[in-house]
Design an enzyme around this catalytic site. Sequence first.
Site, short mmCIF file in Angstrom:
data_model
loop_
_atom_site.label_atom_id
_atom_site.label_comp_id
_atom_site.label_asym_id
_atom_site.label_seq_id
_atom_site.Cartn_x
_atom_site.Cartn_y
_atom_site.Cartn_z
N CYS A 93 -0.93 5.98 10.13
CA CYS A 93 0.29 5.38 10.66
C CYS A 93 -0.02 4.11 11.45
O CYS A 93 -0.86 4.11 12.35
CB CYS A 93 1.00 6.39 11.55
N GLU B 149 0.83 -1.20 0.00
CA GLU B 149 0.00 0.00 0.00
C GLU B 149 0.86 1.26 0.00
O GLU B 149 1.95 1.29 0.59
CB GLU B 149 -0.94 -0.01 1.22
#
Length: 359
Positions: free
Chosen positions: A354, A102
Amino acid sequence: MCKKNILSNIKKKKINLLNFNLKKMINFFIKIGEKKFRAIQITDWIYKKQNIKFDQMSNLNFFLKKKLNNIAVIKIPKCIKKIKSIDGTIKWKFLCNKEFIETIYIPEKKRATLCISSQVGCQLKCNFCATGQLGYKRNLLVSEIIGQIWYVINKIKKYNSKKKNFPPIKNIVMMGMGEPLLNLKNIIIAIDIILGNYGFNFSKNKVTLSTSGIVPAINKIAGKIDISLAVSLHASNNTIRNKIMPINKIYNIQLLLESIKNYLKKSSANKGIVTIEYVMLSKINDFQHHAIELSNLLKNIPCKINLIPWNPIKNSSYICSSSKNIINFANFLRKKGFIVIIRKNRGSDIQAACGQLIA
Protein backbone atom coordinates in the site's frame (compact mmCIF):
# COMPACT_ATOMS: atom_id res chain seq x y z
CA MET A 1 -26.33 7.97 -39.29
CA CYS A 2 -26.64 5.12 -41.78
CA LYS A 3 -24.91 1.78 -41.24
CA LYS A 4 -22.48 2.41 -44.11
CA ASN A 5 -21.25 5.66 -42.53
CA ILE A 6 -20.88 4.00 -39.13
CA LEU A 7 -18.76 1.23 -40.62
CA SER A 8 -16.62 3.68 -42.57
CA ASN A 9 -16.00 5.76 -39.43
CA ILE A 10 -15.18 2.67 -37.39
CA LYS A 11 -12.65 1.54 -39.99
CA LYS A 12 -10.51 4.60 -39.32
CA LYS A 13 -9.69 3.25 -35.88
CA LYS A 14 -10.65 -0.17 -34.63
CA ILE A 15 -12.97 -0.08 -31.63
CA ASN A 16 -11.84 -1.95 -28.54
CA LEU A 17 -14.86 -3.98 -27.42
CA LEU A 18 -13.35 -4.32 -23.96
CA ASN A 19 -14.47 -0.73 -23.35
CA PHE A 20 -18.14 -1.81 -23.55
CA ASN A 21 -20.45 -3.16 -20.90
CA LEU A 22 -23.34 -5.30 -22.16
CA LYS A 23 -25.62 -2.34 -22.89
CA LYS A 24 -22.96 -0.59 -24.96
CA MET A 25 -22.03 -3.87 -26.65
CA ILE A 26 -25.64 -4.41 -27.73
CA ASN A 27 -25.80 -0.87 -29.13
CA PHE A 28 -22.58 -1.48 -31.05
CA PHE A 29 -23.86 -4.66 -32.72
CA ILE A 30 -27.20 -3.10 -33.61
CA LYS A 31 -25.38 -0.13 -35.21
CA ILE A 32 -23.34 -2.45 -37.43
CA GLY A 33 -26.47 -4.29 -38.57
CA GLU A 34 -26.29 -7.34 -36.31
CA LYS A 35 -28.75 -8.84 -33.83
CA LYS A 36 -28.31 -8.02 -30.15
CA PHE A 37 -27.73 -11.67 -29.25
CA ARG A 38 -24.32 -11.30 -30.88
CA ALA A 39 -23.33 -9.00 -28.02
CA ILE A 40 -24.18 -11.74 -25.54
CA GLN A 41 -22.12 -14.22 -27.52
CA ILE A 42 -19.12 -11.90 -27.56
CA THR A 43 -19.25 -11.12 -23.84
CA ASP A 44 -19.56 -14.84 -23.16
CA TRP A 45 -16.37 -15.48 -25.12
CA ILE A 46 -14.50 -12.64 -23.44
CA TYR A 47 -15.44 -13.21 -19.80
CA LYS A 48 -16.64 -16.80 -19.45
CA LYS A 49 -14.44 -18.56 -22.00
CA GLN A 50 -11.50 -16.16 -21.70
CA ASN A 51 -11.04 -15.95 -25.47
CA ILE A 52 -10.49 -12.61 -27.21
CA LYS A 53 -9.76 -13.81 -30.77
CA PHE A 54 -12.70 -13.43 -33.15
CA ASP A 55 -11.46 -16.24 -35.41
CA GLN A 56 -11.70 -18.73 -32.54
CA MET A 57 -15.29 -17.85 -31.63
CA SER A 58 -17.00 -20.92 -33.05
CA ASN A 59 -20.59 -19.66 -32.91
CA LEU A 60 -19.84 -16.60 -35.08
CA ASN A 61 -20.24 -17.05 -38.81
CA PHE A 62 -17.46 -16.36 -41.31
CA PHE A 63 -18.88 -13.03 -42.46
CA LEU A 64 -19.30 -11.66 -38.92
CA LYS A 65 -15.76 -12.69 -38.01
CA LYS A 66 -14.48 -10.89 -41.08
CA LYS A 67 -16.52 -7.78 -40.27
CA LEU A 68 -15.32 -7.70 -36.68
CA ASN A 69 -11.70 -8.21 -37.67
CA ASN A 70 -12.02 -5.17 -39.94
CA ILE A 71 -13.67 -2.79 -37.49
CA ALA A 72 -13.03 -4.02 -33.94
CA VAL A 73 -10.49 -5.49 -31.58
CA ILE A 74 -10.49 -6.96 -28.08
CA LYS A 75 -7.26 -5.60 -26.66
CA ILE A 76 -5.91 -5.89 -23.15
CA PRO A 77 -2.94 -3.94 -21.74
CA LYS A 78 0.44 -5.44 -22.54
CA CYS A 79 2.24 -6.97 -19.56
CA ILE A 80 5.91 -6.06 -19.66
CA LYS A 81 7.07 -7.27 -16.27
CA LYS A 82 6.13 -9.66 -13.49
CA ILE A 83 7.78 -9.62 -10.06
CA LYS A 84 7.07 -12.06 -7.23
CA SER A 85 7.53 -11.23 -3.55
CA ILE A 86 8.96 -13.61 -0.97
CA ASP A 87 5.45 -13.70 0.57
CA GLY A 88 3.82 -14.81 -2.70
CA THR A 89 2.45 -11.42 -3.73
CA ILE A 90 2.83 -10.78 -7.46
CA LYS A 91 3.17 -7.39 -9.15
CA TRP A 92 2.36 -7.06 -12.83
CA LYS A 93 3.50 -4.00 -14.74
CA PHE A 94 1.40 -3.09 -17.79
CA LEU A 95 2.06 -0.83 -20.74
CA CYS A 96 -1.00 1.30 -21.52
CA ASN A 97 -0.54 3.56 -24.54
CA LYS A 98 3.06 4.51 -23.66
CA GLU A 99 2.27 4.81 -19.94
CA PHE A 100 2.76 2.27 -17.14
CA ILE A 101 0.46 0.97 -14.43
CA GLU A 102 0.76 -1.74 -11.79
CA THR A 103 -1.60 -4.47 -10.61
CA ILE A 104 -1.11 -6.56 -7.48
CA TYR A 105 -2.17 -10.18 -6.87
CA ILE A 106 -2.30 -10.95 -3.13
CA PRO A 107 -2.78 -14.66 -2.38
CA GLU A 108 -4.08 -16.22 0.81
CA LYS A 109 -4.54 -19.95 1.41
CA LYS A 110 -7.76 -20.50 -0.54
CA ARG A 111 -8.44 -17.17 -2.21
CA ALA A 112 -6.68 -14.14 -3.59
CA THR A 113 -7.32 -10.41 -3.81
CA LEU A 114 -6.53 -8.41 -6.92
CA CYS A 115 -5.64 -4.75 -6.44
CA ILE A 116 -6.25 -2.78 -9.64
CA SER A 117 -5.33 0.72 -10.81
CA SER A 118 -7.74 3.36 -12.12
CA GLN A 119 -5.37 6.11 -13.29
CA VAL A 120 -1.84 6.59 -14.52
CA GLY A 121 -0.44 8.37 -11.49
CA CYS A 122 -2.67 10.41 -9.19
CA GLN A 123 -3.45 14.11 -8.80
CA LEU A 124 -4.22 14.04 -5.07
CA LYS A 125 -0.58 14.30 -3.94
CA CYS A 126 -0.93 12.55 -0.59
CA ASN A 127 2.59 13.05 0.68
CA PHE A 128 2.99 9.61 2.27
CA CYS A 129 2.21 7.84 -1.03
CA ALA A 130 4.58 7.07 -3.92
CA THR A 131 1.81 7.30 -6.51
CA GLY A 132 0.98 10.77 -5.25
CA GLN A 133 4.60 11.80 -5.75
CA LEU A 134 4.44 10.51 -9.32
CA GLY A 135 1.81 13.06 -10.28
CA TYR A 136 -1.18 12.62 -12.57
CA LYS A 137 -0.91 11.66 -16.23
CA ARG A 138 -4.34 10.42 -17.32
CA ASN A 139 -7.41 8.34 -16.54
CA LEU A 140 -7.40 4.70 -17.56
CA LEU A 141 -9.88 3.54 -20.18
CA VAL A 142 -12.45 0.91 -19.26
CA SER A 143 -10.45 -1.61 -21.30
CA GLU A 144 -7.33 -0.79 -19.29
CA ILE A 145 -9.16 -1.23 -15.98
CA ILE A 146 -10.96 -4.41 -17.00
CA GLY A 147 -7.92 -5.69 -18.88
CA GLN A 148 -5.94 -5.93 -15.64
CA ILE A 149 -8.52 -8.34 -14.22
CA TRP A 150 -8.88 -10.30 -17.46
CA TYR A 151 -5.13 -10.76 -17.80
CA VAL A 152 -4.50 -11.95 -14.25
CA ILE A 153 -7.50 -14.32 -14.18
CA ASN A 154 -6.27 -15.79 -17.46
CA LYS A 155 -2.71 -16.16 -16.13
CA ILE A 156 -3.82 -17.81 -12.89
CA LYS A 157 -5.89 -20.35 -14.85
CA LYS A 158 -2.89 -21.14 -17.04
CA TYR A 159 -0.60 -21.51 -14.03
CA ASN A 160 -3.06 -23.86 -12.36
CA SER A 161 -3.46 -25.92 -15.54
CA LYS A 162 0.24 -26.73 -15.06
CA LYS A 163 -0.51 -27.92 -11.52
CA LYS A 164 0.73 -24.78 -9.86
CA ASN A 165 -1.21 -23.83 -6.75
CA PHE A 166 -2.43 -20.26 -7.22
CA PRO A 167 -5.67 -19.48 -5.35
CA PRO A 168 -8.47 -17.99 -7.47
CA ILE A 169 -9.30 -14.30 -7.30
CA LYS A 170 -12.28 -13.79 -5.01
CA ASN A 171 -11.89 -10.09 -4.19
CA ILE A 172 -11.32 -7.03 -6.36
CA VAL A 173 -10.09 -3.86 -4.67
CA MET A 174 -9.71 -0.54 -6.46
CA MET A 175 -6.76 0.49 -4.33
CA GLY A 176 -4.00 0.62 -6.92
CA MET A 177 -2.67 3.68 -8.71
CA GLY A 178 -5.02 6.65 -8.88
CA GLU A 179 -8.26 7.93 -7.35
CA PRO A 180 -11.16 5.88 -8.79
CA LEU A 181 -13.76 8.59 -8.20
CA LEU A 182 -11.82 11.02 -10.39
CA ASN A 183 -12.30 8.55 -13.24
CA LEU A 184 -15.96 8.07 -12.44
CA LYS A 185 -17.42 7.55 -15.93
CA ASN A 186 -15.07 4.69 -16.75
CA ILE A 187 -15.19 3.23 -13.24
CA ILE A 188 -19.00 2.97 -13.39
CA ILE A 189 -18.81 0.98 -16.63
CA ALA A 190 -15.98 -1.17 -15.28
CA ILE A 191 -17.96 -1.98 -12.13
CA ASP A 192 -20.93 -3.03 -14.26
CA ILE A 193 -18.65 -5.50 -16.06
CA ILE A 194 -17.06 -6.72 -12.82
CA LEU A 195 -20.45 -7.38 -11.18
CA GLY A 196 -22.54 -8.36 -14.22
CA ASN A 197 -23.65 -11.95 -14.86
CA TYR A 198 -22.41 -11.45 -18.42
CA GLY A 199 -19.02 -10.25 -17.15
CA PHE A 200 -16.77 -11.37 -14.31
CA ASN A 201 -19.79 -11.94 -12.04
CA PHE A 202 -18.19 -10.95 -8.74
CA SER A 203 -20.36 -10.46 -5.66
CA LYS A 204 -20.91 -6.83 -4.68
CA ASN A 205 -19.57 -7.74 -1.24
CA LYS A 206 -16.29 -8.82 -2.81
CA VAL A 207 -15.63 -5.62 -4.75
CA THR A 208 -14.26 -2.57 -2.91
CA LEU A 209 -13.78 0.96 -4.16
CA SER A 210 -11.27 2.96 -2.14
CA THR A 211 -11.40 6.74 -2.21
CA SER A 212 -9.46 9.55 -0.59
CA GLY A 213 -12.71 11.44 -0.20
CA ILE A 214 -14.13 13.00 -3.36
CA VAL A 215 -17.32 14.07 -1.62
CA PRO A 216 -19.48 15.03 -4.65
CA ALA A 217 -18.63 11.72 -6.34
CA ILE A 218 -19.44 9.70 -3.22
CA ASN A 219 -22.83 11.43 -3.07
CA LYS A 220 -23.33 10.86 -6.80
CA ILE A 221 -22.74 7.10 -6.68
CA ALA A 222 -24.85 6.59 -3.55
CA GLY A 223 -27.74 4.36 -4.57
CA LYS A 224 -26.29 3.85 -8.06
CA ILE A 225 -23.26 1.72 -7.28
CA ASP A 226 -23.75 -0.86 -4.56
CA ILE A 227 -20.31 -2.18 -3.68
CA SER A 228 -18.13 -2.02 -0.60
CA LEU A 229 -16.69 1.41 0.11
CA ALA A 230 -13.32 2.10 1.72
CA VAL A 231 -12.31 5.61 2.69
CA SER A 232 -8.72 6.74 3.18
CA LEU A 233 -9.12 8.90 6.27
CA HIS A 234 -5.60 8.66 7.71
CA ALA A 235 -6.09 11.43 10.28
CA SER A 236 -8.28 12.17 13.26
CA ASN A 237 -8.55 15.92 12.67
CA ASN A 238 -8.47 18.43 9.83
CA THR A 239 -5.13 19.95 10.85
CA ILE A 240 -3.24 16.70 10.31
CA ARG A 241 -5.27 15.66 7.28
CA ASN A 242 -4.66 19.02 5.59
CA LYS A 243 -0.91 18.41 5.89
CA ILE A 244 -0.79 14.83 4.64
CA MET A 245 -3.77 14.84 2.24
CA PRO A 246 -4.29 18.11 0.32
CA ILE A 247 -7.76 16.97 -0.80
CA ASN A 248 -8.92 17.70 2.76
CA LYS A 249 -8.57 21.43 2.08
CA ILE A 250 -11.39 21.02 -0.44
CA TYR A 251 -13.50 18.34 1.25
CA ASN A 252 -12.82 18.29 4.98
CA ILE A 253 -13.45 15.45 7.39
CA GLN A 254 -16.93 16.64 8.37
CA LEU A 255 -18.10 16.82 4.74
CA LEU A 256 -16.51 13.43 4.08
CA LEU A 257 -18.25 11.76 7.00
CA GLU A 258 -21.63 13.14 5.90
CA SER A 259 -21.09 11.71 2.40
CA ILE A 260 -20.20 8.34 3.92
CA LYS A 261 -23.44 8.34 5.93
CA ASN A 262 -25.36 9.18 2.77
CA TYR A 263 -23.71 6.33 0.87
CA LEU A 264 -24.38 3.79 3.62
CA LYS A 265 -28.07 4.71 3.76
CA LYS A 266 -28.40 3.56 0.16
CA SER A 267 -26.02 0.58 0.17
CA SER A 268 -26.48 -3.02 1.26
CA ALA A 269 -22.98 -4.15 0.29
CA ASN A 270 -20.70 -5.35 3.08
CA LYS A 271 -23.70 -5.27 5.44
CA GLY A 272 -23.86 -1.49 5.22
CA ILE A 273 -20.41 -1.01 6.74
CA VAL A 274 -17.68 1.29 5.44
CA THR A 275 -13.99 0.47 5.80
CA ILE A 276 -11.96 3.33 7.27
CA GLU A 277 -8.30 3.22 6.25
CA TYR A 278 -5.77 4.79 8.59
CA VAL A 279 -2.04 4.80 7.81
CA MET A 280 0.12 4.68 10.92
CA LEU A 281 2.75 7.43 10.89
CA SER A 282 5.11 7.76 13.83
CA LYS A 283 4.62 10.95 15.86
CA ILE A 284 2.14 12.25 13.27
CA ASN A 285 -1.18 10.50 13.87
CA ASP A 286 -0.45 7.61 16.24
CA PHE A 287 -0.75 9.08 19.76
CA GLN A 288 -3.54 8.07 22.13
CA HIS A 289 -5.26 11.42 21.78
CA HIS A 290 -5.52 10.70 18.05
CA ALA A 291 -7.21 7.38 18.85
CA ILE A 292 -9.62 9.25 21.13
CA GLU A 293 -10.38 11.79 18.39
CA LEU A 294 -10.87 9.01 15.85
CA SER A 295 -13.27 7.10 18.08
CA ASN A 296 -15.32 10.26 18.58
CA LEU A 297 -15.38 10.98 14.85
CA LEU A 298 -16.57 7.51 13.93
CA LYS A 299 -18.88 6.66 16.83
CA ASN A 300 -22.04 7.13 14.74
CA ILE A 301 -20.75 5.52 11.55
CA PRO A 302 -21.06 1.74 10.97
CA CYS A 303 -17.47 0.91 10.13
CA LYS A 304 -14.48 -1.29 10.51
CA ILE A 305 -11.06 0.30 10.81
CA ASN A 306 -8.00 -0.86 8.91
CA LEU A 307 -4.78 0.31 10.52
CA ILE A 308 -2.08 0.31 7.85
CA PRO A 309 1.58 0.25 8.87
CA TRP A 310 3.22 2.83 6.62
CA ASN A 311 5.36 1.33 3.86
CA PRO A 312 8.62 3.17 3.11
CA ILE A 313 8.91 5.17 -0.12
CA LYS A 314 11.68 7.25 -1.64
CA ASN A 315 12.11 10.92 -0.76
CA SER A 316 9.99 10.74 2.37
CA SER A 317 10.90 11.60 5.96
CA TYR A 318 8.00 9.64 7.45
CA ILE A 319 8.60 6.71 9.77
CA CYS A 320 6.17 3.88 10.38
CA SER A 321 4.66 3.73 13.84
CA SER A 322 6.18 1.10 16.11
CA SER A 323 4.41 -2.24 16.43
CA LYS A 324 3.72 -1.38 20.07
CA ASN A 325 2.03 1.91 19.17
CA ILE A 326 -0.04 0.27 16.44
CA ILE A 327 -1.22 -2.48 18.79
CA ASN A 328 -2.02 0.02 21.56
CA PHE A 329 -3.92 2.21 19.05
CA ALA A 330 -5.90 -0.81 17.86
CA ASN A 331 -6.67 -2.04 21.37
CA PHE A 332 -7.97 1.38 22.45
CA LEU A 333 -10.37 1.46 19.49
CA ARG A 334 -11.47 -2.12 20.15
CA LYS A 335 -12.32 -1.20 23.74
CA LYS A 336 -14.54 1.51 22.28
CA GLY A 337 -16.42 -1.17 20.35
CA PHE A 338 -14.83 -0.84 16.91
CA ILE A 339 -13.83 -3.70 14.65
CA VAL A 340 -10.13 -3.07 14.03
CA ILE A 341 -7.81 -4.91 11.66
CA ILE A 342 -4.06 -4.32 11.47
CA ARG A 343 -3.27 -4.83 7.82
CA LYS A 344 -0.58 -7.35 6.97
CA ASN A 345 2.44 -6.02 5.14
CA ARG A 346 2.34 -7.76 1.74
CA GLY A 347 4.75 -7.26 -1.15
CA SER A 348 6.84 -4.48 0.36
CA ASP A 349 10.08 -6.13 -0.81
CA ILE A 350 8.98 -5.57 -4.43
CA GLN A 351 7.36 -2.15 -3.82
CA ALA A 352 3.91 -3.66 -4.19
CA ALA A 353 2.51 -2.73 -0.79
CA CYS A 354 0.00 0.00 0.00
CA GLY A 355 1.32 3.41 -1.04
CA GLN A 356 4.33 2.07 -2.95
CA LEU A 357 2.98 1.78 -6.51
CA ILE A 358 4.83 4.00 -8.94
CA ALA A 359 5.29 1.88 -12.12
